[in-house]
Enzyme design. Structure first.
Site, PDB file in Angstrom:
ATOM      1  N   ARG A 134      38.293 -61.915 -48.092  1.00 37.82           N
ATOM      2  CA  ARG A 134      37.849 -60.835 -49.179  1.00 37.82           C
ATOM      3  C   ARG A 134      36.653 -60.257 -48.605  1.00 37.82           C
ATOM      4  O   ARG A 134      35.782 -59.413 -49.448  1.00 37.82           O
ATOM      5  CB  ARG A 134      37.423 -61.516 -50.536  1.00 37.82           C
ATOM      6  CG  ARG A 134      38.481 -62.187 -50.960  1.00 37.82           C
ATOM      7  CD  ARG A 134      38.681 -62.587 -52.314  1.00 37.82           C
ATOM      8  NE  ARG A 134      39.679 -63.252 -53.001  1.00 37.82           N
ATOM      9  CZ  ARG A 134      39.727 -64.678 -53.118  1.00 37.82           C
ATOM     10  NH1 ARG A 134      38.728 -65.410 -52.497  1.00 37.82           N
ATOM     11  NH2 ARG A 134      40.628 -65.107 -53.539  1.00 37.82           N
ATOM     12  N   LYS A 156      36.126 -45.098 -43.996  1.00 42.88           N
ATOM     13  CA  LYS A 156      37.709 -45.047 -44.136  1.00 42.88           C
ATOM     14  C   LYS A 156      38.294 -45.882 -43.263  1.00 42.88           C
ATOM     15  O   LYS A 156      38.268 -45.890 -42.076  1.00 42.88           O
ATOM     16  CB  LYS A 156      38.405 -43.654 -43.941  1.00 42.88           C
ATOM     17  CG  LYS A 156      38.075 -42.880 -45.236  1.00 42.88           C
ATOM     18  CD  LYS A 156      38.969 -41.533 -45.193  1.00 42.88           C
ATOM     19  CE  LYS A 156      38.414 -40.633 -46.537  1.00 42.88           C
ATOM     20  NZ  LYS A 156      38.933 -39.204 -46.276  1.00 42.88           N
ATOM     21  N   GLU A 198      37.003 -31.965 -33.689  1.00 40.66           N
ATOM     22  CA  GLU A 198      36.456 -32.293 -34.670  1.00 40.66           C
ATOM     23  C   GLU A 198      34.921 -31.766 -34.885  1.00 40.66           C
ATOM     24  O   GLU A 198      34.232 -31.652 -35.767  1.00 40.66           O
ATOM     25  CB  GLU A 198      36.518 -33.734 -34.797  1.00 40.66           C
ATOM     26  CG  GLU A 198      37.934 -34.428 -35.137  1.00 40.66           C
ATOM     27  CD  GLU A 198      38.368 -34.373 -36.470  1.00 40.66           C
ATOM     28  OE1 GLU A 198      37.499 -34.001 -37.246  1.00 40.66           O
ATOM     29  OE2 GLU A 198      39.584 -34.815 -36.774  1.00 40.66           O
ATOM     30  N   LYS A 239      28.359 -35.543 -41.456  1.00 35.56           N
ATOM     31  CA  LYS A 239      29.305 -36.636 -41.888  1.00 35.56           C
ATOM     32  C   LYS A 239      28.604 -37.461 -42.970  1.00 35.56           C
ATOM     33  O   LYS A 239      29.025 -37.632 -43.957  1.00 35.56           O
ATOM     34  CB  LYS A 239      30.259 -37.243 -41.081  1.00 35.56           C
ATOM     35  CG  LYS A 239      31.206 -38.153 -41.676  1.00 35.56           C
ATOM     36  CD  LYS A 239      32.406 -38.455 -40.838  1.00 35.56           C
ATOM     37  CE  LYS A 239      33.525 -39.229 -42.036  1.00 35.56           C
ATOM     38  NZ  LYS A 239      34.561 -39.485 -41.207  1.00 35.56           N
ATOM     39  N   GLU A 249      35.645 -39.909 -51.750  1.00 34.02           N
ATOM     40  CA  GLU A 249      36.262 -38.631 -51.602  1.00 34.02           C
ATOM     41  C   GLU A 249      36.782 -38.132 -53.351  1.00 34.02           C
ATOM     42  O   GLU A 249      38.089 -37.871 -53.338  1.00 34.02           O
ATOM     43  CB  GLU A 249      37.435 -38.567 -50.787  1.00 34.02           C
ATOM     44  CG  GLU A 249      38.087 -37.247 -50.103  1.00 34.02           C
ATOM     45  CD  GLU A 249      38.895 -37.139 -49.386  1.00 34.02           C
ATOM     46  OE1 GLU A 249      38.722 -38.008 -48.196  1.00 34.02           O
ATOM     47  OE2 GLU A 249      40.136 -36.539 -49.213  1.00 34.02           O
ATOM     48  N   ARG A 253      33.843 -34.671 -50.280  1.00 37.30           N
ATOM     49  CA  ARG A 253      34.401 -35.363 -48.860  1.00 37.30           C
ATOM     50  C   ARG A 253      35.496 -34.776 -48.527  1.00 37.30           C
ATOM     51  O   ARG A 253      35.923 -34.567 -47.155  1.00 37.30           O
ATOM     52  CB  ARG A 253      34.231 -36.830 -49.082  1.00 37.30           C
ATOM     53  CG  ARG A 253      34.808 -37.615 -47.773  1.00 37.30           C
ATOM     54  CD  ARG A 253      34.504 -39.111 -47.570  1.00 37.30           C
ATOM     55  NE  ARG A 253      34.938 -39.594 -46.596  1.00 37.30           N
ATOM     56  CZ  ARG A 253      34.666 -40.717 -46.183  1.00 37.30           C
ATOM     57  NH1 ARG A 253      33.961 -41.534 -46.975  1.00 37.30           N
ATOM     58  NH2 ARG A 253      35.150 -41.166 -44.938  1.00 37.30           N
ATOM     59  N   ASN A 257      38.381 -32.657 -44.501  1.00 43.31           N
ATOM     60  CA  ASN A 257      39.880 -32.289 -44.175  1.00 43.31           C
ATOM     61  C   ASN A 257      40.102 -30.761 -43.745  1.00 43.31           C
ATOM     62  O   ASN A 257      41.422 -30.564 -43.693  1.00 43.31           O
ATOM     63  CB  ASN A 257      40.279 -32.585 -45.337  1.00 43.31           C
ATOM     64  CG  ASN A 257      40.546 -34.106 -45.748  1.00 43.31           C
ATOM     65  OD1 ASN A 257      40.198 -34.826 -44.884  1.00 43.31           O
ATOM     66  ND2 ASN A 257      40.773 -34.296 -47.154  1.00 43.31           N
ATOM     67  N   HIS A 260      42.897 -30.236 -41.629  1.00 47.73           N
ATOM     68  CA  HIS A 260      43.807 -31.314 -41.355  1.00 47.73           C
ATOM     69  C   HIS A 260      45.084 -30.996 -42.270  1.00 47.73           C
ATOM     70  O   HIS A 260      46.322 -31.685 -41.704  1.00 47.73           O
ATOM     71  CB  HIS A 260      43.008 -32.214 -42.144  1.00 47.73           C
ATOM     72  CG  HIS A 260      42.027 -33.104 -41.205  1.00 47.73           C
ATOM     73  ND1 HIS A 260      41.052 -32.316 -40.669  1.00 47.73           N
ATOM     74  CD2 HIS A 260      42.093 -34.344 -40.596  1.00 47.73           C
ATOM     75  CE1 HIS A 260      40.443 -33.008 -39.836  1.00 47.73           C
ATOM     76  NE2 HIS A 260      40.946 -34.271 -39.579  1.00 47.73           N
ATOM     77  N   HIS A 264      47.987 -32.043 -39.833  1.00 46.39           N
ATOM     78  CA  HIS A 264      48.843 -33.068 -39.814  1.00 46.39           C
ATOM     79  C   HIS A 264      50.134 -32.645 -39.735  1.00 46.39           C
ATOM     80  O   HIS A 264      50.961 -33.603 -39.432  1.00 46.39           O
ATOM     81  CB  HIS A 264      48.534 -33.747 -41.168  1.00 46.39           C
ATOM     82  CG  HIS A 264      47.302 -34.679 -41.458  1.00 46.39           C
ATOM     83  ND1 HIS A 264      46.667 -35.110 -42.512  1.00 46.39           N
ATOM     84  CD2 HIS A 264      46.697 -35.198 -40.480  1.00 46.39           C
ATOM     85  CE1 HIS A 264      45.489 -35.991 -42.135  1.00 46.39           C
ATOM     86  NE2 HIS A 264      45.594 -36.062 -40.869  1.00 46.39           N
ATOM     87  N   HIS A 278      45.582 -35.627 -32.345  1.00 45.26           N
ATOM     88  CA  HIS A 278      45.085 -35.171 -33.570  1.00 45.26           C
ATOM     89  C   HIS A 278      44.050 -34.266 -33.595  1.00 45.26           C
ATOM     90  O   HIS A 278      44.031 -33.207 -34.290  1.00 45.26           O
ATOM     91  CB  HIS A 278      44.326 -36.775 -34.033  1.00 45.26           C
ATOM     92  CG  HIS A 278      43.809 -36.365 -35.502  1.00 45.26           C
ATOM     93  ND1 HIS A 278      44.578 -36.075 -36.469  1.00 45.26           N
ATOM     94  CD2 HIS A 278      42.555 -36.359 -35.950  1.00 45.26           C
ATOM     95  CE1 HIS A 278      43.577 -35.898 -37.692  1.00 45.26           C
ATOM     96  NE2 HIS A 278      42.229 -35.873 -37.398  1.00 45.26           N
TER      97      HIS A 278
HETATM   98  N1  GLY Z   1      38.073 -38.055 -41.507  1.00 46.62           N
HETATM   99  C1  GLY Z   1      37.879 -37.752 -42.803  1.00 46.62           C
HETATM  100  C2  GLY Z   1      36.846 -38.628 -43.732  1.00 46.62           C
HETATM  101  O1  GLY Z   1      36.404 -39.493 -43.212  1.00 46.62           O
HETATM  102  O2  GLY Z   1      36.870 -38.436 -45.014  1.00 46.62           O
END
Ligand code: GLY
Length: 380
Positions: A134, A156, A198, A239, A249, A253, A257, A260, A264, A278
């Site tokens: 957990r 993430k 990026e 970031k 997000e 946040r 993107n 993206h 994507h 990517h």
């Molecule tokens: N890669 C986008 C984020 O971490 O929100």
């Protein structure tokens, strides 16, 4: 008796970027040779922890022995788990194997998982750490430029579902990120360039001065040295600031993107293959987000030309025709965009821009206008 393995020497003071998340706060430590401090930093954070390193076979060849020696020198016990390199490892089967191996390594609640690798390893290790017992703490040691400026920061984590990328996962912050810029020396030039997509994105989304700095200094970033460290530190600060104000997000946040949604769709349309990496897809997507913003009358001047010429100079794709083997037709691209971002009554959410460094979330973009735009761009 085997000869002792070489441990890299740190050559300069590291840059430390804090991620201000109250009880989940942590540091990103950036610099050439900072991996040499990994054992001591873990010892200081978790004096009695043992570690299990998750890495892939390619990264292991370059870095595993040195990292194991650094941990041993710092008095930190370690074992390791190897997975196959590539996006294919972000699946249920590998996740199960990794979780079982962590348990078999007798990693308890006070111990640590160390993610040694690029974005795939960070996502997989972070999600396994979030799940086993957990929740175990974990440390990110990103070895690709893309992972150092993006995926290792912000918590993430996850794996892919049969129905899409990153659909199974958790927000789980690391307790430390060690971004050793010398580790990037073993990347192929193409992989490094893809990560730079990026880096440039941070200038485009919120920092016009940084974008101008990138235009002037990208060759030095590619060459290594202090410009590379500066670019990574500015990206991580950007970031960290966004994550600190919107960890889950629900708002800002989403700015991360930028590029993206278009990106994507192209990436998925190429089957997540070597045809389009990517970071390359993000670069192409950023150009398109600026072109679409211009078409909507949101920006003028020479912004689009600057974005396109900088990313092209840096060796990144900036038009659909640059993608090896071509891109899917507009029907397929629109299907992929609809899967990536839900369509509500014909409206889509995109990150658009009012200028370089002035991105914003637009949640009412007309799907028909995106279709017409893509038809034009595919034909160019
Ligand atoms: N890669 C986008 C984020 O971490 O929100």
């Amino acid at each position: 008796m085997t000869a002792p393995r070489a441990v890299p020497i740190r050559s300069s003071e590291p840059i430390v970027v804090p991620v201000a998340l109250a009880e989940r706060a942590y540091d990103i430590v950036i610099g050439r040779g900072v991996i040499a401090t990994l054992g001591a930093r873990i010892k200081a954070l978790r004096p009695n922890a043992k570690t299990v390193i998750l890495t892939d076979e390619t990264v292991a060849k370059h870095h595993l022995a040195a990292v194991e020696d650094i941990l041993a020198a710092g008095g930190v016990a370690s074992s390791h788990i190897l997975v196959a390199p590539g996006e294919g490892s972000k699946n249920y089967a590998t996740f199960e194997t990794v979780c079982e191996a962590i348990i078999a390594a007798r990693i308890e609640r006070n111990d640590l998982v160390v993610a040694l690798g690029g974005g795939v390893i960070g996502d997989l290790a972070g999600f396994a750490a979030a799940s086993v017992r957990r929740g175990l703490d974990f440390v990110q040691v990103p070895t690709s430029l893309l992972a150092q400026v993006d995926s290792s920061v912000g918590g993430k984590t996850g794996i892919n579902s049969r129905q899409g990328k990153n659909l199974i996962g958790a927000f789980h912050q690391p307790i430390l990120v060690i971004a050793d810029t010398a580790m990037l020396d073993t990347l192929s030039p193409r992989e490094f360039r893809a990560g730079y997509g990026e880096v440039a994105k941070y200038g485009l989304l919120g920092d016009a001065d940084f974008f101008a700095w990138c235009e002037a200094n990208w060759r030095d970033v590619y060459a290594g040295g202090s410009a590379r460290e500066h670019a990574i530190a500015v990206s991580c600060r950007a970031k960290a600031a966004i994550v600190a104000r919107d960890e889950r997000e629900t708002g800002d946040r989403a700015l991360l993107n930028l590029g993206h949604t278009f990106g994507h769709a192209f990436e998925a349309g190429c089957g997540y293959s070597q045809r389009l990496l990517h970071g390359e897809a993000v670069a192409l997507g950023c150009v398109m987000a600026f072109q679409f913003s211009e078409r909507q009358g949101l920006l003028g001047g020479n912004s689009v030309a600057r974005v396109r010429s900088h990313l092209a100079d840096a060796g990144l794709p900036t038009r659909a025709g640059d993608v090896e083997g071509g891109v899917p037709n507009v029907d397929r691209l629109m299907d992929l965009i609809a899967q990536d971002k839900k369509v509500k009554r014909g409206k889509l959410t995109f990150i658009l821009a009012r200028g370089i460094g002035e991105a914003f979330v637009a949640d009412d973009v007309d799907a028909a206008e995106i279709r017409a735009f893509l038809e034009e761009k595919i034909a160019e």
